[in-house]
Design a protein around this motif. Structure first.
Motif, mmCIF file in Angstrom:
data_model
loop_
_atom_site.group_PDB
_atom_site.id
_atom_site.type_symbol
_atom_site.label_atom_id
_atom_site.label_comp_id
_atom_site.label_asym_id
_atom_site.label_seq_id
_atom_site.Cartn_x
_atom_site.Cartn_y
_atom_site.Cartn_z
ATOM 1 N N ALA A 7 0.805 -1.213 0.000
ATOM 2 C CA ALA A 7 0.000 0.000 0.000
ATOM 3 C C ALA A 7 0.839 1.265 0.000
ATOM 4 N N GLN A 8 2.110 1.133 0.378
ATOM 5 C CA GLN A 8 2.949 2.288 0.614
ATOM 6 C C GLN A 8 3.021 3.206 -0.597
ATOM 7 N N ARG A 9 2.952 4.502 -0.304
ATOM 8 C CA ARG A 9 3.160 5.561 -1.282
ATOM 9 C C ARG A 9 1.991 5.735 -2.247
ATOM 10 N N LYS A 10 0.950 4.932 -2.149
ATOM 11 C CA LYS A 10 -0.200 5.109 -3.018
ATOM 12 C C LYS A 10 -1.077 6.217 -2.456
ATOM 13 N N ALA A 11 -1.455 7.154 -3.321
ATOM 14 C CA ALA A 11 -2.144 8.358 -2.874
ATOM 15 C C ALA A 11 -3.651 8.183 -2.910
ATOM 16 N N VAL A 12 -4.313 8.621 -1.841
ATOM 17 C CA VAL A 12 -5.766 8.529 -1.722
ATOM 18 C C VAL A 12 -6.307 9.864 -1.227
ATOM 19 N N LEU A 13 -7.378 10.339 -1.860
ATOM 20 C CA LEU A 13 -8.100 11.516 -1.384
ATOM 21 C C LEU A 13 -9.383 11.074 -0.696
ATOM 22 N N ILE A 14 -9.608 11.574 0.522
ATOM 23 C CA ILE A 14 -10.839 11.308 1.267
ATOM 24 C C ILE A 14 -11.571 12.633 1.419
ATOM 25 N N THR A 15 -12.751 12.755 0.846
ATOM 26 C CA THR A 15 -13.542 13.969 1.072
ATOM 27 C C THR A 15 -14.302 13.824 2.391
ATOM 28 N N GLY A 16 -14.634 14.940 3.005
ATOM 29 C CA GLY A 16 -15.314 14.871 4.307
ATOM 30 C C GLY A 16 -14.470 14.161 5.334
ATOM 31 N N ALA A 17 -13.151 14.382 5.293
ATOM 32 C CA ALA A 17 -12.234 13.622 6.152
ATOM 33 C C ALA A 17 -12.326 13.999 7.617
ATOM 34 N N ALA A 18 -12.945 15.138 7.913
ATOM 35 C CA ALA A 18 -13.035 15.568 9.312
ATOM 36 C C ALA A 18 -14.132 14.838 10.081
ATOM 37 N N GLY A 19 -15.070 14.207 9.374
ATOM 38 C CA GLY A 19 -16.166 13.498 10.032
ATOM 39 C C GLY A 19 -15.739 12.155 10.585
ATOM 40 N N GLY A 20 -16.678 11.480 11.245
ATOM 41 C CA GLY A 20 -16.351 10.218 11.901
ATOM 42 C C GLY A 20 -15.871 9.146 10.956
ATOM 43 N N ILE A 21 -16.589 8.933 9.850
ATOM 44 C CA ILE A 21 -16.187 7.914 8.891
ATOM 45 C C ILE A 21 -14.901 8.327 8.185
ATOM 46 N N GLY A 22 -14.796 9.604 7.829
ATOM 47 C CA GLY A 22 -13.587 10.090 7.179
ATOM 48 C C GLY A 22 -12.362 9.924 8.054
ATOM 49 N N THR A 23 -12.499 10.263 9.338
ATOM 50 C CA THR A 23 -11.382 10.137 10.273
ATOM 51 C C THR A 23 -10.998 8.676 10.475
ATOM 52 N N ALA A 24 -11.991 7.795 10.636
ATOM 53 C CA ALA A 24 -11.710 6.368 10.809
ATOM 54 C C ALA A 24 -11.003 5.801 9.585
ATOM 55 N N THR A 25 -11.435 6.241 8.408
ATOM 56 C CA THR A 25 -10.813 5.768 7.172
ATOM 57 C C THR A 25 -9.381 6.272 7.061
ATOM 58 N N ALA A 26 -9.178 7.546 7.377
ATOM 59 C CA ALA A 26 -7.822 8.106 7.328
ATOM 60 C C ALA A 26 -6.884 7.346 8.264
ATOM 61 N N ARG A 27 -7.388 6.997 9.446
ATOM 62 C CA ARG A 27 -6.562 6.267 10.410
ATOM 63 C C ARG A 27 -6.178 4.880 9.878
ATOM 64 N N GLN A 28 -7.149 4.169 9.310
ATOM 65 C CA GLN A 28 -6.862 2.830 8.805
ATOM 66 C C GLN A 28 -5.918 2.871 7.611
ATOM 67 N N LEU A 29 -6.152 3.814 6.702
ATOM 68 C CA LEU A 29 -5.294 3.891 5.514
ATOM 69 C C LEU A 29 -3.891 4.371 5.872
ATOM 70 N N ASP A 30 -3.796 5.239 6.868
ATOM 71 C CA ASP A 30 -2.474 5.664 7.334
ATOM 72 C C ASP A 30 -1.708 4.479 7.911
#
Length: 288
Positions: A7-30
């Motif tokens: 997965a390393q270095r692959k770029a992903v954009l998450i819209t609405g990243a400040a919300g609960g689902i966005g934040t949870a997704t950002a954490r998992q993908l990070d």
């Protein structure tokens, strides 16, 4: 599951990243090693994500209902990713409009579709050249209400149904370019969107004329009680589905995330009036 190296270095954009689902997704993908661009309406929300999750997250100010904001975001991300393109786009931004269709102000109906449908199309259109470079993945966040229309959530249901059909068409259209398109349907989650929805519903009710309030008050009371008592899942379960849609070699076209979502989808197989009655009884709304 994909490893960190894959997965390393692959770029992903998450819209609405400040919300609960966005934040949870950002954490998992990070945790998986993705390069994350967090679409936020306020830069302070992006800084919070950097503090709480990772300093490597790149906040991008993005209002999906504003064309200039979208263009600025694609320019910023295009410069950052270069020829490798964008591996994933998670269209997560959304809102909930509650209330009987008769009473929802038209400006709120337009806002619902602007955020839940038109905004996602606008973002997808401008980012497709970057996604094509990476033969990337698009993940749209819908809801079971896109499969089954819920009373007193009719405007939301209509917007999510539109998103479902848009996703189906896009999946076919992008297949020749090897861009996968999936949709995730979360149930009720412990996120701010549901809290904001409840507050908006109460404010909406207070603004109703006395006659209309009298007509709908029993039903609105029942719906508010049912909503307050419903089980709420952790948004992490949605993040897991989104991660699978991004990293699997054969991602599903649809993901149900959360308790009870499978049962809700089965309701659409029932005769219309039988389904209507079951939904109203589940909400505690009298039908006589």
């Amino acid at each position: 599951m994909v490893t960190m190296t894959q997965a390393q270095r692959k770029a992903v954009l998450i819209t609405g990243a400040a919300g609960g689902i966005g934040t949870a997704t950002a954490r998992q993908l990070d945790n998986l090693g993705f390069q994350i661009f967090a679409g936020v309406r306020k830069f302070s929300d992006g800084e919070r994500l950097q503090r709480e999750i990772s300093a490597q997250i790149t906040p991008v100010e993005l209002d999906i209902t504003d064309e200039a904001s979208i263009i600025q975001a694609v320019e910023t991300i295009s410069e950052a990713v270069g020829e490798k393109g964008l591996y994933g786009l998670v269209n997560n931004a959304g809102m909930i409009v509650e209330g009987p269709i008769e009473l929802v102000p038209i400006k709120e109906v337009r806002k619902q579709f602007d955020v839940n449908v038109i905004g996602h199309i606008a973002v997808t259109q401008v980012f497709l050249p970057l996604l094509r470079k990476a033969q990337g993945h698009i993940v749209n966040i819908s809801a079971p209400t896109g499969q089954v229309a819920f009373p007193y959530l009719g405007v939301l249901s209509a917007s999510k149904a539109a998103l479902e059909f848009m996703t189906d068409a896009l999946r076919s259209e992008l297949r020749p370019f090897k861009i996968s398109v999936s949709i995730v349907e979360p149930g009720a989650m412990r996120t701010e969107i549901f809290k904001k929805s409840a507050v908006s519903a109460q404010q909406f009710r207070q603004g109703l004329p006395g006659e209309l309030l009298k007509l709908y008050a029993p039903a609105l009371d029942a719906v508010a009680k049912a909503s307050a008592n419903q089980y709420m899942d952790s948004p992490d379960v949605v993040g897991t589905s989104i991660a699978h849609a991004l990293i699997s070699r054969h991602p599903k076209t649809r993901y149900l995330a959360g308790r009870g979502t499978g049962m809700i989808s089965l309701l659409r197989l029932l005769p219309d009036r039988m389904r209507d009655g079951l939904l109203l009884r589940a909400l505690g709304v009298a039908t006589n």
